[in-house]
Design a protein around this motif. Structure first.
Motif, PDB file in Angstrom:
ATOM      1  N   PRO A  86     -28.489 -42.804   4.271  1.00  0.00           N
ATOM      2  CA  PRO A  86     -29.084 -44.135   4.422  1.00  0.00           C
ATOM      3  C   PRO A  86     -28.881 -45.026   3.208  1.00  0.00           C
ATOM      4  CG  PRO A  86     -30.604 -42.439   5.171  1.00  0.00           C
ATOM      5  CD  PRO A  86     -29.471 -41.728   4.508  1.00  0.00           C
ATOM      6  N   GLU A  87     -28.882 -44.432   2.011  1.00  0.00           N
ATOM      7  CA  GLU A  87     -28.686 -45.240   0.797  1.00  0.00           C
ATOM      8  C   GLU A  87     -27.287 -45.854   0.752  1.00  0.00           C
ATOM      9  OE1 GLU A  87     -31.854 -42.286   0.327  1.00  0.00           O
ATOM     10  OE2 GLU A  87     -29.730 -42.136   0.882  1.00  0.00           O
ATOM     11  N   LEU A  88     -26.276 -45.097   1.175  1.00  0.00           N
ATOM     12  CA  LEU A  88     -24.913 -45.634   1.203  1.00  0.00           C
ATOM     13  C   LEU A  88     -24.776 -46.727   2.252  1.00  0.00           C
ATOM     14  CD1 LEU A  88     -22.000 -45.512   0.196  1.00  0.00           C
ATOM     15  CD2 LEU A  88     -21.573 -43.675   1.846  1.00  0.00           C
ATOM     16  N   PHE A  89     -25.416 -46.532   3.392  1.00  0.00           N
ATOM     17  CA  PHE A  89     -25.387 -47.555   4.434  1.00  0.00           C
ATOM     18  C   PHE A  89     -26.069 -48.831   3.966  1.00  0.00           C
ATOM     19  CE2 PHE A  89     -27.177 -49.124   8.618  1.00  0.00           C
ATOM     20  CZ  PHE A  89     -25.979 -49.643   9.067  1.00  0.00           C
ATOM     21  N   LEU A  90     -27.165 -48.688   3.239  1.00  0.00           N
ATOM     22  CA  LEU A  90     -27.854 -49.856   2.691  1.00  0.00           C
ATOM     23  C   LEU A  90     -26.993 -50.560   1.642  1.00  0.00           C
ATOM     24  CD1 LEU A  90     -30.417 -51.585   2.431  1.00  0.00           C
ATOM     25  CD2 LEU A  90     -31.267 -49.925   0.767  1.00  0.00           C
ATOM     26  N   ALA A  91     -26.299 -49.786   0.809  1.00  0.00           N
ATOM     27  CA  ALA A  91     -25.441 -50.388  -0.217  1.00  0.00           C
ATOM     28  C   ALA A  91     -24.282 -51.167   0.405  1.00  0.00           C
ATOM     29  CB  ALA A  91     -24.911 -49.302  -1.145  1.00  0.00           C
ATOM     30  N   ILE A  95     -23.530 -55.234   0.075  1.00  0.00           N
ATOM     31  CA  ILE A  95     -22.258 -55.803  -0.404  1.00  0.00           C
ATOM     32  C   ILE A  95     -21.741 -56.852   0.578  1.00  0.00           C
ATOM     33  CG2 ILE A  95     -19.846 -55.254  -0.875  1.00  0.00           C
ATOM     34  CD1 ILE A  95     -20.793 -52.545  -1.947  1.00  0.00           C
ATOM     35  N   LYS A  96     -21.727 -56.523   1.861  1.00  0.00           N
ATOM     36  CA  LYS A  96     -21.229 -57.477   2.856  1.00  0.00           C
ATOM     37  C   LYS A  96     -22.103 -58.727   2.946  1.00  0.00           C
ATOM     38  CE  LYS A  96     -21.065 -54.461   6.236  1.00  0.00           C
ATOM     39  NZ  LYS A  96     -20.795 -53.866   7.584  1.00  0.00           N
ATOM     40  N   THR A  97     -23.413 -58.538   2.871  1.00  0.00           N
ATOM     41  CA  THR A  97     -24.312 -59.691   2.941  1.00  0.00           C
ATOM     42  C   THR A  97     -24.129 -60.613   1.741  1.00  0.00           C
ATOM     43  OG1 THR A  97     -25.928 -58.347   4.144  1.00  0.00           O
ATOM     44  CG2 THR A  97     -26.720 -60.393   3.173  1.00  0.00           C
ATOM     45  N   ALA A  98     -23.988 -60.021   0.565  1.00  0.00           N
ATOM     46  CA  ALA A  98     -23.806 -60.834  -0.643  1.00  0.00           C
ATOM     47  C   ALA A  98     -22.482 -61.604  -0.601  1.00  0.00           C
ATOM     48  CB  ALA A  98     -23.861 -59.945  -1.881  1.00  0.00           C
ATOM     49  N   ILE A  99     -21.412 -60.929  -0.179  1.00  0.00           N
ATOM     50  CA  ILE A  99     -20.093 -61.579  -0.136  1.00  0.00           C
ATOM     51  C   ILE A  99     -20.093 -62.751   0.836  1.00  0.00           C
ATOM     52  CG2 ILE A  99     -17.695 -61.257   0.571  1.00  0.00           C
ATOM     53  CD1 ILE A  99     -17.848 -58.437  -0.567  1.00  0.00           C
ATOM     54  N   TRP A 100     -20.538 -62.516   2.061  1.00  0.00           N
ATOM     55  CA  TRP A 100     -20.478 -63.577   3.061  1.00  0.00           C
ATOM     56  C   TRP A 100     -21.545 -64.634   2.836  1.00  0.00           C
ATOM     57  CZ3 TRP A 100     -15.992 -63.669   4.728  1.00  0.00           C
ATOM     58  CH2 TRP A 100     -15.283 -62.515   5.050  1.00  0.00           C
ATOM     59  N   LEU A 130     -28.349 -55.020   7.193  1.00  0.00           N
ATOM     60  CA  LEU A 130     -29.122 -54.823   5.963  1.00  0.00           C
ATOM     61  C   LEU A 130     -30.586 -54.531   6.278  1.00  0.00           C
ATOM     62  CD1 LEU A 130     -29.451 -54.945   2.881  1.00  0.00           C
ATOM     63  CD2 LEU A 130     -29.696 -57.425   3.098  1.00  0.00           C
ATOM     64  N   VAL A 131     -31.171 -55.285   7.199  1.00  0.00           N
ATOM     65  CA  VAL A 131     -32.568 -55.054   7.576  1.00  0.00           C
ATOM     66  C   VAL A 131     -32.724 -53.681   8.224  1.00  0.00           C
ATOM     67  CG1 VAL A 131     -34.448 -55.861   9.041  1.00  0.00           C
ATOM     68  CG2 VAL A 131     -33.032 -57.516   7.794  1.00  0.00           C
TER      69      VAL A 131
END
Length: 220
Positions: A86-91, A95-100, A130-131
């Motif tokens: 789950p931690e890797l999925f959250l990371a 990353i995708k949320t921050a980039i876009w 992310l949520v």
């Protein structure tokens, strides 16, 4: 590598993966076409000093969309193989949320309507993932999440109140212990031991809590 069989929702992830990959392919093709067009046409007189910046931004968009596609493919493989922590999925969702989120802000400033529509799709799908990932990580830390080689413990309070918890796979339930009191004294032998038939009124009566020694009954 340990298995992580966590409840990743297919309705969320599959929808996000399909939309993200499709939009990234469109942006990737558009950026590649722009680079090819700049190479074929002499746009120095039109773009002037912005020619290098235009080329660099198109190349950066190719790299970002390619990175998003790679992240999506890694997520698909790991979740399908039950190897995604789950931690890797959250990371990856962060990353995708921050980039876009950054690219969408730049598109709004540039007033590019088509780019805003495409990037907002990527931003919303990344934010939903992310949520979802944050909820899974939060439940895992609180100990209320099933899966990932984790078995919640039995509620002692519920057992004290007489509420029996349902059996949980992977949790050891000790067999119930018999709390009935048993006297340490041996039980009296049956009348047949003295040579008298059962129910004979003349059979010797051995008091409870005694034992036989040398044909004589002795109290404990």
């Amino acid at each position: 590598m340990a298995k992580h069989d966590y409840p990743y929702r297919k309705s969320i992830n599959i929808t996000a993966w399909i939309l993200q990959i499709l939009v990234c392919i469109v942006l990737l093709a558009a950026s590649a076409w722009l680079l090819w067009f700049v190479e074929q046409q002499d746009l120095d007189t039109i773009l002037g000093d912005y020619n290098g910046l235009f080329t660099a931004s198109a190349g950066l968009q190719i790299a970002i969309t390619g990175l998003n596609i790679v992240i999506d493919i890694i997520e698909i493989i790991l979740i399908s193989k039950k190897r995604m922590p789950p931690e890797l999925f959250l990371a990856s969702a962060c990353i995708k949320t921050a980039i876009w989120g950054i690219i969408f802000t730049l598109d709004v400033i540039a007033q590019s309507v088509l780019s805003c529509i495409l990037t907002i799709i990527l931003l919303v799908t990344s934010l939903i993932q992310l949520v979802h990932a944050a909820i899974i990580v939060h439940r895992k830390r609180r100990g209320t999440l099933r899966g990932g080689n984790y078995a919640p413990a039995v509620n002692p309070q519920g057992l004290e109140e007489g509420v029996h918890a349902q059996p949980v796979p992977g949790y050891y339930y000790p067999p119930p212990t018999n709390t009935e009191y048993k006297s340490p004294a041996p039980s009296p032998p049956p009348p047949q031991q003295y040579g008298y038939p059962a129910g004979d009124a003349y059979a010797p009566q051995v008091p409870a809590g005694s034992f036989e020694l040398d044909s004589r009954a002795r109290n404990v």
